[in-house]
Design an enzyme around this catalytic site. Structure first.
Site, mmCIF file in Angstrom:
data_model
loop_
_atom_site.group_PDB
_atom_site.id
_atom_site.type_symbol
_atom_site.label_atom_id
_atom_site.label_comp_id
_atom_site.label_asym_id
_atom_site.label_seq_id
_atom_site.Cartn_x
_atom_site.Cartn_y
_atom_site.Cartn_z
ATOM 1 N N ASP A 67 0.730 -1.186 0.109
ATOM 2 C CA ASP A 67 0.094 -0.203 -0.075
ATOM 3 C C ASP A 67 0.700 1.184 -0.102
ATOM 4 O O ASP A 67 2.158 1.257 -0.384
ATOM 5 C CB ASP A 67 -0.831 -0.149 1.321
ATOM 6 C CG ASP A 67 -2.335 0.649 1.059
ATOM 7 O OD1 ASP A 67 -2.129 1.853 0.850
ATOM 8 O OD2 ASP A 67 -3.426 -0.135 0.925
ATOM 9 N N HIS A 282 -3.811 5.902 3.817
ATOM 10 C CA HIS A 282 -4.437 4.725 3.351
ATOM 11 C C HIS A 282 -4.024 3.174 3.955
ATOM 12 O O HIS A 282 -4.934 2.520 4.363
ATOM 13 C CB HIS A 282 -4.157 4.844 1.792
ATOM 14 C CG HIS A 282 -5.015 4.124 0.969
ATOM 15 N ND1 HIS A 282 -4.913 2.757 0.724
ATOM 16 C CD2 HIS A 282 -6.391 4.239 0.276
ATOM 17 C CE1 HIS A 282 -5.891 2.244 0.023
ATOM 18 N NE2 HIS A 282 -6.636 3.238 -0.241
ATOM 19 N N SER A 451 -11.027 -0.251 -1.331
ATOM 20 C CA SER A 451 -9.969 -0.188 -0.715
ATOM 21 C C SER A 451 -9.951 -0.518 1.022
ATOM 22 O O SER A 451 -9.355 -1.111 1.336
ATOM 23 C CB SER A 451 -9.130 1.271 -0.391
ATOM 24 O OG SER A 451 -8.503 1.283 -1.738
#
Length: 537
Positions: A67, A282, A451
């Site tokens: 990621d 994220h 996600s």
């Protein structure tokens, strides 16, 4: 990674979705709740712990989060971060001889001696930049037969880039206009954080004032002005500014930071050991969904209770490079990961082959890959989203799950409005709307996206492999797909872009291979019946 950005727009402002009809206590953990017991379409994780796993022993499993970065010091993640016991921290040496010095919690393939890449271009931008040099003197009249196919592709890509850049500039200008009008109204009201009552009592002097009053009247019913401004205005300006200045900018190229040869796909040993990087929002959110500490009575509870998170940084704020994706997969596999979560994707690919080879390598080493389907509300059976299954062997596909995002309510809104779908390309759906999880600085936040759905499934895969370690990656995928809760009603979504796009109603079963939402309780019950038999192809 650009295709999995959480920010979405409606008209000239971003709209952050909300979960209606959920108690506050449920919001923070709804993805792990049970449809029958809790009236939200979670995956039954808590029910499984209570009824199936209590008192059972498990084996620790490594789950790699490939990621944009993971905050290894977060209060809810630090205990469950992977530690490379064969490496001596901070000595600058490659003690375990794996090619990566001081890789204590993982590795960063988009960093180097000069720091780490934050913003990056889209793959589309890089392709146009490459090919405009190649075809600088080429026209429709003089193009050779040998180059014709590539030249036609270049023209399509250049046109797409010009269109996207034009839209980004227009959206930025529109949003800045809205921001300026909003700021003027707030100045007239005289309060930095006005209430709904303040907005209602405001006397508009212009048509713009009237429009601002109407919008704020609706938005402040949902939350505070401060949150609205930060999440929708400030974030919106940031998003479109990044598109114009970085993602779609042919002149921007941050790769010197890494110090590698980006065109050398065989190069593997580059990067640094900073698994957080400049923006770990994220990846930290993804990591928390998978395995946030279930024992510390802080924050949230991840899906899996005995996995550790390996941070492998490969996705910037822009599109990931295929070279970095392939190397991040191989690193995770070679260092013991049994599940890899990949919450990223893109519309174009520089070198799909090198990623496919890494996928095959993972499958050959019995590693399960879990990938987000993407957030463009598109049918990825017919539209490109890389990486994808389309030209891979059955063995590789059997060790790879693609995940769409679902919401909390078992009705026509079940498909998340943004989620991609595909009868042959998407395997399952999982919760991906307003998922509360970890973000840097020991904080927490709700985010939307496939996600977020992908790590729900990666967490489930880690949970299964932890309690049933003899099962293969292909068997775990088979179990997850077979044990979904089937959805036997239609769902609605907009077909196309824009306010005028028509709404369609289709059977949920048409959106994925399984036609259902993953379920931990069902999956663990099914896993208990497997006795080492081969998974079906």
């Amino acid at each position: 990674m650009n295709t999995n950005r959480i920010f979405k727009k409606l008209l000239n402002i971003a709209v952050i979705s909300s979960i209606p009809f959920l108690a506050n206590a449920q919001k923070a953990n709804w993805q792990n709740l049970d449809l029958k017991a809790d009236s939200v379409f979670g995956i039954g994780t808590e029910k499984a712990y209570k009824e199936l796993l209590k008192g059972k022993k498990s084996t620790r499993v490594i789950v790699a989060v490939n990621d944009g970065g993971v905050d290894a010091e977060h209060e809810d993640l630090k205990r469950i971060m992977w530690m490379n016991r064969n490496e001596v921290a901070g000595n600058g040496k490659d003690d375990d001889k794996n090619g990566y010095a001081d890789d204590i919690h993982g590795w960063n393939f988009i960093g180097g001696l000069k720091g780490s890449v934050d913003h990056e271009t889209l793959e589309l931008t890089r392709l146009v930049r490459r090919d405009q040099v190649r075809f600088a003197n080429t026209t429709d009249a003089n193009v050779t037969e040998k180059d014709k196919k590539d030249y036609e592709a270049f023209k399509v890509e250049r046109s797409d880039l010009e269109k996207q850049l034009g839209e980004a500039n227009a959206n930025l200008a529109g949003l800045m206009g809205f921001k300026n009008a909003l700021d003027a109204v707030i100045k007239k009201i005289g309060k930095e954080n006005p209430t709904l009552e303040d907005i209602a009592s405001f006397k508009p002097a212009t048509n713009a004032d009237v429009r601002i009053q109407e919008i704020l009247g609706e938005e402040l019913k949902k939350g505070s002005f401060t949150n609205f401004y930060a999440e929708q205005i400030t974030e919106g300006v940031k998003y479109y500014s990044e598109q114009v200045n970085y993602n779609l900018n042919l002149e921007y190229n941050p790769r010197d930071i890494v110090g590698d040869d980006p065109n050398n796909d065989k190069e593997k040993f580059y990067g640094n050991n900073d698994v957080a990087g400049p923006d770990a929002m994220h990846g930290s959110h993804v990591a928390g969904i998978i395995a946030a500490d279930r024992t510390n009575k802080l924050g949230i509870m991840g899906v899996a209770d005995n996995v550790v998170i390996m941070g492998v940084r490969c996705t910037p704020n822009g599109d990931e490079r295929d070279k970095d994706v392939a190397n991040s997969i191989r690193y995770a596999v070679d260092n013991g990961a049994k599940v890899i979560n990949m919450s990223f994707g893109k519309a174009y690919s520089w070198d799909k082959t090198i990623v496919n080879e890494a996928m095959k390598y993972a499958a050959s080493k019995d590693v399960l890959i879990v990938q987000a389907a993407g957030n463009e509300n598109k049918d990825i059976d017919t539209e490109n989203n890389f990486p994808n299954h389309k030209d891979l062997d059955e063995k590789t596909i059997a060790s790879w799950i693609t995940v769409g995002a679902s919401g909390p309510k078992d009705d026509e809104s079940l498909k998340a409005s943004f989620s991609n779908f595909g009868k042959t390309q998407v395997d399952v759906f999982a919760p991906g709307v307003q998922i509360y999880s970890t973000i840097p600085g020991s904080k927490y936040k709700n985010l939307d996206g496939t996600s977020m759905a992908s790590p729900v499934v990666a967490g489930l895969a880690g949970l299964i492999r932890s309690y049933y370690p003899k099962l293969t990656a292909a068997q775990v995928k088979e179990i997850i797909v077979k044990s979904v809760v089937k959805v036997n009603h239609n769902v609605s979504y907009k077909k196309g872009e824009g306010e005028d796009a028509p709404k369609v109603s289709v059977p949920f079963s048409d959106l994925s291979i399984s036609g259902g939402i993953v379920n931990a309780y069902n999956a663990l019950k099914l896993a208990a019946t497997y006795d080492g038999k081969s998974a079906a192809n």
